[in-house]
Design a protein around this motif. Structure first.
Motif: not given
Length: 404
Positions: A331-349
């Motif tokens: 959770n250190r990329l896009i997730k780190a730039g949005i608020p904690e109460n925002a949900q995020f489904i994703h895959k990193t590389g």
């Protein structure tokens, strides 16, 4: 009368060697034979016999040494080595794992190993990526978010060592932002998104079930990210377990097992073509440290959009995919730039030369958007992470709050 001249032997007349013969003629009036005399005829003169002279050639010992030495080296060392290491391996296939066999088609057509995009009857092919009706729905683009693109351009000036590719698409009005979004980039582990989609399409086609078990052989074990590489040989996992490991902890061993289950990388490439993806391609099994597996930010965003496509996946498949992608540990990329109460489904590389993240952001007020960011960087440079986090914050503030 003497005998006709052509009956005489022409040539050298040797009187010392001659033979005699009496010839008789008939008197034309009395019809009696008359002794015509003795005609002497010589035997053919014998030709002088020539003696054969044997020519003795001088032998150069140095030249002979190199000639026979090279022949001995070629026949005694080079040819046996080539036979043992190449010919024998190709023809007789002395491999420990009997399931691995030599692919003679790749030997005869070496370019197919990296240029094929289809597989039919166990033979790789090169076919057009154009399809009349792609299975996946394209993204409907309305207005371009030029102010967001300008703001991202300013950020790029602060990270000149980073070469990014960014695509943003918001659901409400179809507005989008494009920064090198059609440029081909290495995907690293983000390529696991189409592998996951194709796995569930294979399940829906009845090829296997989500809770079927698969044995982990040494053939699938690989390094890089993930914990399955440390599991004992012949450990068994359900397909659900493998998919969860592949997405949540980006496990490479489970990815190779899933790809083998659905028919290999060629089956995924065939699916990508049918989906309408022209630039996404799987070249290597995982880990793909060289960056041979590629895509674009636009095509990866299109695949994310089609996770909710009812004609592509049923509700059970969609719920499982969203569940896996909700619990990604990185959770250190896009997730780190949005608020904690925002949900995020994703895959990193993450590979040395590229860092990326791709997913769908769900804001607390109900707004949502797709975002994919690839960032080429100096090898393992931390600026890649810093750029993605900063870009994520700019995108969220603009799409959700309208801030520039």
């Amino acid at each position: 009368m003497p005998k006709a001249a052509h009956n005489y032997h022409y040539g050298y007349y040797n009187e010392s060697i001659q033979s005699t013969k009496t010839y008789f003629n008939t008197d034309p009036y009395t019809k009696k034979s008359i002794n015509a005399g003795v005609i002497r005829r010589s035997k053919p003169a014998s030709r002088t016999k020539m003696k054969r002279v044997k020519v003795v050639r001088k032998v150069n010992p140095i030249k002979s040494f190199f000639k026979y030495g090279f022949a001995l080296f070629l026949g005694g060392i080079v040819l046996p080595y080539c036979f043992s290491h190449f010919t024998k391996a190709a023809l007789f296939n002395p491999l420990k794992n009997k399931n691995i066999k030599t692919d003679y088609n790749y030997i005869l057509n070496p370019t197919l190993s990296y240029m094929n995009n289809e597989y039919f009857m166990n033979q790789p092919l090169r076919v057009s990526a154009e399809v009349k009706k792609p299975i996946m729905q394209p993204l409907f683009e309305s207005d371009r978010m030029t102010m967001l693109e300008a703001r991202l351009g300013e950020l790029m000036q602060s990270y000149k060592s980073i070469h990014p590719s960014i695509y943003v698409w918001e659901y409400e009005n179809g507005k989008y932002a494009n920064v090198n979004a059609d440029e081909i980039f290495p995907t690293a582990s983000i390529i696991k998104i189409p592998v996951l989609i194709e796995m569930f399409r294979s399940i829906e086609a009845g090829q296997f079930k989500l809770y079927d078990r698969m044995v982990m052989d040494e053939y699938y074990r690989t390094g890089g990210s993930g914990s399955l590489q440390f599991k004992p040989r012949y450990s068994e996992f359900t397909m659900d377990d493998l998919a969860r490991h592949m997405i949540e902890e980006s496990d490479n061993t489970s990815t190779n097992m899933i790809m083998a289950k659905i028919g290999g990388k060629h089956s995924v490439n065939r699916a990508l073509k049918n989906w309408g993806m022209k630039k996404t391609h799987i070249e290597n099994w995982l880990p793909d440290l060289g960056g041979g597996n590629v895509s674009t930010a636009r095509e990866m965003s299109t695949m994310l959009y089609n996770i909710n496509n009812e004609s592509l996946l049923n509700i059970n498949s969609r719920e499982s995919i969203i569940d896996y992608m909700t619990h990604v540990k990185n959770n250190r990329l896009i997730k780190a730039g949005i608020p904690e109460n925002a949900q995020f489904i994703h895959k990193t590389g993450d590979i040395g030369s590229m860092l990326g993240d791709a997913g769908i952001v769900y804001a607390p007020d109900g707004k949502r958007y797709i975002v994919t960011i690839f960032a080429k960087r100096p090898y393992n440079s931390p600026q890649g992470k810093e750029f993605i986090v900063a870009a994520s914050k700019i995108i969220y503030d603009y799409v959700i709050y309208g801030k520039v």
